[in-house]
Motif scaffolding. Structure first.
Motif, PDB file in Angstrom:
ATOM      1  N   GLU A  51      -8.743   5.470  -9.486  1.00 59.08           N
ATOM      2  CA  GLU A  51      -9.476   6.680  -9.089  1.00 59.08           C
ATOM      3  C   GLU A  51      -9.899   6.589  -7.623  1.00 59.08           C
ATOM      4  O   GLU A  51      -9.797   7.560  -6.864  1.00 59.08           O
ATOM      5  N   TYR A  52     -10.373   5.384  -7.231  1.00 64.27           N
ATOM      6  CA  TYR A  52     -10.871   5.181  -5.861  1.00 64.27           C
ATOM      7  C   TYR A  52      -9.748   5.363  -4.836  1.00 64.27           C
ATOM      8  O   TYR A  52      -9.908   6.110  -3.861  1.00 64.27           O
ATOM      9  N   VAL A  53      -8.606   4.704  -5.032  1.00 66.94           N
ATOM     10  CA  VAL A  53      -7.526   4.783  -4.034  1.00 66.94           C
ATOM     11  C   VAL A  53      -6.917   6.183  -3.988  1.00 66.94           C
ATOM     12  O   VAL A  53      -6.481   6.647  -2.928  1.00 66.94           O
ATOM     13  N   LEU A  54      -6.892   6.866  -5.135  1.00 69.15           N
ATOM     14  CA  LEU A  54      -6.382   8.242  -5.138  1.00 69.15           C
ATOM     15  C   LEU A  54      -7.324   9.168  -4.382  1.00 69.15           C
ATOM     16  O   LEU A  54      -6.879  10.058  -3.648  1.00 69.15           O
ATOM     17  N   ASN A  55      -8.630   8.975  -4.567  1.00 71.02           N
ATOM     18  CA  ASN A  55      -9.607   9.775  -3.834  1.00 71.02           C
ATOM     19  C   ASN A  55      -9.544   9.505  -2.335  1.00 71.02           C
ATOM     20  O   ASN A  55      -9.699  10.413  -1.513  1.00 71.02           O
ATOM     21  N   GLN A  56      -9.325   8.225  -1.992  1.00 76.02           N
ATOM     22  CA  GLN A  56      -9.235   7.852  -0.577  1.00 76.02           C
ATOM     23  C   GLN A  56      -7.911   8.313   0.044  1.00 76.02           C
ATOM     24  O   GLN A  56      -7.817   8.544   1.242  1.00 76.02           O
ATOM     25  N   GLY A  57      -6.879   8.410  -0.796  1.00 73.29           N
ATOM     26  CA  GLY A  57      -5.557   8.788  -0.311  1.00 73.29           C
ATOM     27  C   GLY A  57      -4.823   7.652   0.375  1.00 73.29           C
ATOM     28  O   GLY A  57      -3.809   7.862   1.037  1.00 73.29           O
ATOM     29  N   PRO A  64       0.797  -1.233   0.000  1.00 73.61           N
ATOM     30  CA  PRO A  64       0.000   0.000   0.000  1.00 73.61           C
ATOM     31  C   PRO A  64       0.828   1.281   0.000  1.00 73.61           C
ATOM     32  O   PRO A  64       0.388   2.311  -0.519  1.00 73.61           O
ATOM     33  N   GLU A  65       2.067   1.198   0.570  1.00 81.86           N
ATOM     34  CA  GLU A  65       2.894   2.400   0.624  1.00 81.86           C
ATOM     35  C   GLU A  65       3.339   2.872  -0.764  1.00 81.86           C
ATOM     36  O   GLU A  65       3.788   4.015  -0.941  1.00 81.86           O
ATOM     37  N   LEU A  66       3.190   1.999  -1.772  1.00 81.70           N
ATOM     38  CA  LEU A  66       3.561   2.375  -3.139  1.00 81.70           C
ATOM     39  C   LEU A  66       2.653   3.462  -3.721  1.00 81.70           C
ATOM     40  O   LEU A  66       2.978   4.051  -4.761  1.00 81.70           O
ATOM     41  N   LEU A  67       1.524   3.717  -3.077  1.00 84.55           N
ATOM     42  CA  LEU A  67       0.627   4.766  -3.562  1.00 84.55           C
ATOM     43  C   LEU A  67       1.369   6.110  -3.643  1.00 84.55           C
ATOM     44  O   LEU A  67       1.103   6.931  -4.524  1.00 84.55           O
ATOM     45  N   GLU A  68       2.324   6.311  -2.719  1.00 81.34           N
ATOM     46  CA  GLU A  68       3.111   7.546  -2.736  1.00 81.34           C
ATOM     47  C   GLU A  68       4.007   7.628  -3.968  1.00 81.34           C
ATOM     48  O   GLU A  68       4.417   8.721  -4.371  1.00 81.34           O
ATOM     49  N   LYS A  69       4.317   6.474  -4.555  1.00 83.28           N
ATOM     50  CA  LYS A  69       5.183   6.440  -5.738  1.00 83.28           C
ATOM     51  C   LYS A  69       4.395   6.274  -7.032  1.00 83.28           C
ATOM     52  O   LYS A  69       4.978   6.091  -8.108  1.00 83.28           O
ATOM     53  N   LEU A  70       3.063   6.319  -6.917  1.00 84.61           N
ATOM     54  CA  LEU A  70       2.233   6.173  -8.113  1.00 84.61           C
ATOM     55  C   LEU A  70       2.308   7.450  -8.937  1.00 84.61           C
ATOM     56  O   LEU A  70       1.912   8.526  -8.482  1.00 84.61           O
ATOM     57  N   ARG A  71       2.801   7.346 -10.167  1.00 81.32           N
ATOM     58  CA  ARG A  71       2.986   8.512 -11.034  1.00 81.32           C
ATOM     59  C   ARG A  71       1.993   8.523 -12.201  1.00 81.32           C
ATOM     60  O   ARG A  71       1.759   9.557 -12.800  1.00 81.32           O
ATOM     61  N   VAL A  72       1.432   7.375 -12.530  1.00 82.67           N
ATOM     62  CA  VAL A  72       0.488   7.309 -13.651  1.00 82.67           C
ATOM     63  C   VAL A  72      -0.888   7.769 -13.195  1.00 82.67           C
ATOM     64  O   VAL A  72      -1.211   7.738 -12.012  1.00 82.67           O
ATOM     65  N   LYS A  73      -1.702   8.213 -14.158  1.00 79.16           N
ATOM     66  CA  LYS A  73      -3.034   8.726 -13.877  1.00 79.16           C
ATOM     67  C   LYS A  73      -4.098   7.699 -14.280  1.00 79.16           C
ATOM     68  O   LYS A  73      -3.858   6.870 -15.166  1.00 79.16           O
ATOM     69  N   PRO A  74      -5.286   7.783 -13.676  1.00 83.64           N
ATOM     70  CA  PRO A  74      -6.351   6.821 -14.006  1.00 83.64           C
ATOM     71  C   PRO A  74      -6.674   6.753 -15.493  1.00 83.64           C
ATOM     72  O   PRO A  74      -6.911   5.666 -16.032  1.00 83.64           O
ATOM     73  N   PHE A  75      -6.652   7.893 -16.194  1.00 79.46           N
ATOM     74  CA  PHE A  75      -7.047   7.895 -17.611  1.00 79.46           C
ATOM     75  C   PHE A  75      -6.079   7.129 -18.503  1.00 79.46           C
ATOM     76  O   PHE A  75      -6.366   6.860 -19.661  1.00 79.46           O
ATOM     77  N   MET A  76      -4.901   6.771 -17.982  1.00 75.36           N
ATOM     78  CA  MET A  76      -3.922   6.026 -18.780  1.00 75.36           C
ATOM     79  C   MET A  76      -4.238   4.527 -18.836  1.00 75.36           C
ATOM     80  O   MET A  76      -3.664   3.799 -19.648  1.00 75.36           O
ATOM     81  N   PHE A  77      -5.127   4.064 -17.962  1.00 73.24           N
ATOM     82  CA  PHE A  77      -5.502   2.650 -17.924  1.00 73.24           C
ATOM     83  C   PHE A  77      -6.592   2.381 -18.952  1.00 73.24           C
ATOM     84  O   PHE A  77      -7.543   3.153 -19.071  1.00 73.24           O
ATOM     85  N   GLN A  78      -6.472   1.266 -19.683  1.00 80.55           N
ATOM     86  CA  GLN A  78      -7.490   0.905 -20.667  1.00 80.55           C
ATOM     87  C   GLN A  78      -8.612   0.088 -20.037  1.00 80.55           C
ATOM     88  O   GLN A  78      -9.761   0.189 -20.446  1.00 80.55           O
ATOM     89  N   ASP A  79      -8.271  -0.746 -19.060  1.00 81.85           N
ATOM     90  CA  ASP A  79      -9.283  -1.540 -18.369  1.00 81.85           C
ATOM     91  C   ASP A  79     -10.107  -0.617 -17.466  1.00 81.85           C
ATOM     92  O   ASP A  79      -9.558   0.047 -16.582  1.00 81.85           O
ATOM     93  N   GLU A  80     -11.427  -0.557 -17.702  1.00 80.43           N
ATOM     94  CA  GLU A  80     -12.286   0.379 -16.974  1.00 80.43           C
ATOM     95  C   GLU A  80     -12.302   0.107 -15.468  1.00 80.43           C
ATOM     96  O   GLU A  80     -12.363   1.025 -14.665  1.00 80.43           O
ATOM     97  N   GLN A  81     -12.262  -1.175 -15.081  1.00 76.05           N
ATOM     98  CA  GLN A  81     -12.281  -1.492 -13.650  1.00 76.05           C
ATOM     99  C   GLN A  81     -10.963  -1.122 -12.977  1.00 76.05           C
ATOM    100  O   GLN A  81     -10.953  -0.662 -11.836  1.00 76.05           O
ATOM    101  N   PHE A  82      -9.854  -1.316 -13.676  1.00 79.33           N
ATOM    102  CA  PHE A  82      -8.559  -0.878 -13.139  1.00 79.33           C
ATOM    103  C   PHE A  82      -8.534   0.644 -13.006  1.00 79.33           C
ATOM    104  O   PHE A  82      -8.024   1.191 -12.036  1.00 79.33           O
TER     105      PHE A  82
END
Length: 410
Positions: free
Chosen positions: A42-48, A19-37
């Motif tokens: 989006e959900y984890v970024l909103n939750q922080g 879970p600590e990797l969220l701080e290193k997440l650099r890609v954005k939700p719109f870059m994912f092709q799979d809608e559920q991914f």
């Protein structure tokens, strides 16, 4: 290069296991092709945070969310390692850029004109600026500040052309979120259109997103402001003189030449504002939104929470694009129950985070709004209380408001 699904799965699995990797997440939700991914990110970024228990509950409640079996399967996979996590993010970005570039090329093939070619080039430039890595912020900010210190160019500010206001606030600055709040029919739309016209004439890129009323109505109000012809007479076209028709035609020509963008989509979302803010990066974008509480979100959540999220998203967009966003906001009815009906920051309808997110907050008050008596001239005094200003002075400025022509003067 790995397959797209493998890349996306590995990134999601890594977040679940570490879970600590969220701080290193650099890609954005719109870059994912799979809608559920995409929805998961989006959900984890909103939750922080990445909380397995909350993710599990969301999966049960929301049928469109990532399936619990898929979550369990990803969680059981071997961790790819921190170095590979960064590499997979870079691969995801490159895949996104290639996919979008191919789409742009296909669109151009279907309609090959100079306009579509220029559109494709502009979009390709935007694609090259999309990055999955964050720059060294301190280094970048220090370079910008040193450049400002030794530059002969004036500070980058957008003047409202109202002398008293510009003296107090110094003008708007890039990346500001400005809130203009008032009770209905006090004059906030007219106030915004007066500022927009003053700003557009200086050569800045201006847009007006009208969610409350039609684009035609906005244009009529703007024409009244420019020409001084009464709004009702503009609406009743048959009462206009030949000279007034010429004035209106010339004003429309000016609006078109200045490239003022009027949009009346009732389902406007922060993503629409982001798309506008990213256009013509060589010009300062000043975007007006009328009004905040009517904006749409992509998720079905409590309205107060939704407004807070929209407000936060608009602030992020302003920060990331450098655009100046001026958003109008309703005030709640609580102000009516007080003896002194001058609004306060706490009166913002569903205010929540609006007050905190705004760089500047202006509160409009018109005393004759409560008297229900109109001056024959249509002249009113509107108090503009700059109640919050992170980078400058606060205080009250008085405007003369001519309701019939939608004009504001100091």
């Amino acid at each position: 290069m790995n397959g797209q699904n493998e890349i996306e799965s590995a990134i999601i699995a890594s977040l679940l296991k570490k879970p600590e990797l969220l701080e290193k997440l650099r890609v954005k939700p719109f870059m994912f092709q799979d809608e559920q991914f995409k929805g998961f990110v989006e959900y984890v970024l909103n939750q922080g945070k990445v909380d397995l228990n909350e993710i599990y509950l969301e999966s049960i409640k929301n049928k469109e969310f990532l399936n619990n079996d898929v979550i369990a399967k990803l969680y059981k996979t071997d961790f790819i390692g921190y170095g590979f996590f960064e590499r997979y993010q870079q691969d995801l970005l490159q895949n996104y850029q290639i996919l979008q570039a191919n789409k742009l090329a296909d669109e151009f093939k279907q309609s090959s004109t100079p306009e579509t070619f220029n559109h494709m080039v502009d979009k390709l430039k935007e694609l090259t600026n999309v990055t999955a890595k964050k720059e060294d912020g301190t280094q970048r900010y220090a370079e910008q500040l040193v450049e400002d210190l030794y530059s002969d160019a004036p500070a980058q500010r957008v003047k409202t052309k109202y002398k008293l206001m510009d003296h107090k606030i110094g003008g708007f600055e890039p990346s500001q979120l400005v809130v203009v709040a008032a009770r209905p029919s006090v004059g906030k739309t007219g106030f915004a259109l007066n500022m927009l016209w003053n700003i557009a004439q200086q050569g800045h890129e201006t847009s007006f997103f009208s969610i409350e009323t039609t684009g035609k109505n906005v244009l009529q109000r703007l024409l009244a402001t420019i020409t001084g012809i009464e709004l009702n007479r503009i609406k009743n076209v048959q009462d206009l003189t030949p000279d007034e028709l010429t004035q209106l035609t010339n004003a429309i020509d000016q609006i078109l030449k200045l490239g003022i963008n009027i949009n009346d989509d009732s389902t406007t979302t922060p993503q629409d504002i982001r798309a506008q803010a990213m256009k013509n990066a060589d010009k300062t974008q000043v975007i007006f939104i009328d009004y905040l509480q009517l904006m749409s979100t992509d998720t079905n959540i409590d309205r107060r929470v939704a407004v807070e999220k929209i407000s936060r998203d608009l602030k992020i967009i302003a920060n990331e694009t450098g655009a100046i966003i001026v958003v109008l906001s309703q005030l709640n009815r609580g102000v009516e129950s007080r003896q002194d009906k001058r609004p306060m920051l706490s009166d913002m309808k569903e205010s929540g985070g609006i007050e905190a997110d705004a760089s500047m907050a202006m509160m409009l008050y018109r005393e004759d709004y409560y008297e229900q008596e109109d001056d024959d001239s249509g002249k009113s005094t509107v108090e503009c209380n700059i109640a919050k200003n992170k980078d400058g002075e606060t205080g009250v400025i008085e405007f003369e408001f001519y309701k019939k022509t939608q004009r504001f003067f100091t």
